[in-house]
Scaffold this motif. Structure first.
Motif, short mmCIF file in Angstrom:
data_model
loop_
_atom_site.label_atom_id
_atom_site.label_comp_id
_atom_site.label_asym_id
_atom_site.label_seq_id
_atom_site.Cartn_x
_atom_site.Cartn_y
_atom_site.Cartn_z
N UNK A 151 0.83 -1.21 0.00
CA UNK A 151 0.00 0.00 0.00
C UNK A 151 0.86 1.26 0.00
N UNK A 152 2.02 1.20 0.68
CA UNK A 152 2.91 2.35 0.72
C UNK A 152 3.55 2.63 -0.63
N UNK A 153 3.50 1.65 -1.54
CA UNK A 153 4.04 1.85 -2.88
C UNK A 153 3.00 2.45 -3.84
N UNK A 154 1.74 2.54 -3.38
CA UNK A 154 0.71 3.17 -4.20
C UNK A 154 0.98 4.66 -4.31
N UNK B 121 1.12 7.69 2.17
CA UNK B 121 2.14 7.88 3.18
C UNK B 121 1.91 7.10 4.45
N UNK B 122 0.65 6.65 4.67
CA UNK B 122 0.30 5.95 5.89
C UNK B 122 -0.77 4.90 5.59
N UNK C 56 -7.96 -1.62 -0.99
CA UNK C 56 -7.69 -0.54 -0.04
C UNK C 56 -8.61 0.63 -0.33
N UNK C 57 -8.75 1.51 0.65
CA UNK C 57 -9.59 2.68 0.48
C UNK C 57 -8.93 3.86 1.20
N UNK C 58 -9.06 5.04 0.62
CA UNK C 58 -8.49 6.23 1.25
C UNK C 58 -9.34 6.64 2.44
N UNK D 72 1.10 16.26 2.12
CA UNK D 72 0.75 15.94 0.75
C UNK D 72 0.56 14.47 0.45
N UNK D 73 0.57 13.63 1.48
CA UNK D 73 0.40 12.19 1.29
C UNK D 73 -1.05 11.78 1.56
N UNK D 74 -1.37 10.55 1.16
CA UNK D 74 -2.68 9.98 1.43
C UNK D 74 -2.59 8.95 2.55
#
Length: 261
Positions: free
Chosen positions: A103-106, A110-111, A145-147, A191-193
């Motif tokens: 997921x961190x490579x998406x 960032x988290x 995954x979902x934001x 600036x991360x998701x």
């Protein structure tokens, strides 16, 4: 290298169940344990128990609280990816860590975690119907995954560089509460998701903070929770309320809520 950091305070049975559930994990990792002066045999267990992974064990002379223990764990661990895990969780898929790592490579992520919320009110409270998770038997997560607007502290996976840029976990929140929302918003401010990953797990929960063996009595715990929420709302007033859902999702959720009896 991925480091899994687990702070503990007593509750050895929960810790052992958590560690047992990590056996066979497909992604290699090292284990870092921070013990907040447990008195139930936890120290002896980590001195003598054979574990299938490399481990670091640090014992504090006093219970310094969860948030400080998380920062201690980050400093002791050697991984460039850090997974902070509560000891009252159990994993149900050997790919759990690989999915969090992926997921961190998406783009822009960032988290990553296992439980989170898509909308927060102006006062910082979660909007319950937007909570998403993959809890075994009641998962409501669609897709891989979902934001989310905030990731819950039951599991937080982050690159070391992102955590350090955020200033680590904010110990100004005190003993236990607020650090996860704070980190989530600090990561988003950079600036991360933030995302929640679809991998089944169990959360034993109740009693680890407010049970008979808990370090803080129920009334004090509630007061600390309220103080943390107020601090968070004041700190992030420029980002609250927060909602990461798209327009179509908001309408669909609103219609679903209206249709309920």
């Amino acid at each position: 290298m991925i480091s899994v950091v687990i702070p503990v305070y007593n509750q050895l049975a929960l810790t052992r169940a958590c560690l047992d559930s990590l056996r066979g994990t497909s992604e290699p990792f090292e284990l870092t344990i921070v013990d907040n002066a447990s008195t139930d045999g936890t120290a002896e267990f980590f001195r003598t128990a054979p574990l299938p992974v490399a481990r670091r064990y640090h014992r504090n002379a006093d219970n310094v609280g969860l948030i400080r223990a998380l920062n201690q764990g980050a400093a002791l661990a050697s991984g460039e990816v850090l997974c902070f895990l509560h000891n009252d969780t159990e994993m149900r898929d050997v790919r759990w860590l690989a999915r969090l790592r992926a997921a961190l490579d998406e783009p822009g992520v960032g988290l990553a975690g296992l439980y989170g919320v898509r909308r927060l009110r102006r006062d910082g409270r979660y909007v319950g119907r937007t909570i998403v998770h993959a809890l075994e038997g009641s998962a409501n997560l669609r897709g891989d995954l979902v934001e989310v607007a905030a990731v819950d502290g039951v599991c937080l996976t982050v690159r070391r560089a992102v955590l350090e840029a955020a200033g680590g976990f904010d110990e100004g929140y005190g003993f236990f509460h607020g650090y996860d929302r704070e980190l989530s918003f600090a990561v988003r401010e950079a600036g991360h998701r933030c995302v929640v990953v679809n991998t089944p797990f169990v959360h034993r929960g109740g009693g680890t903070r407010t049970g008979a063996d808990a370090p803080v009595k129920t009334a004090a715990d509630l007061a600390q929770r309220r103080a943390a929420l107020a601090r968070f709302a004041a700190r992030w007033r420029h980002r609250l309320p927060a909602d990461v859902r798209g327009a179509r999702e908001r309408v669909a959720d609103w219609l679903t809520a209206r249709a309920r009896p």
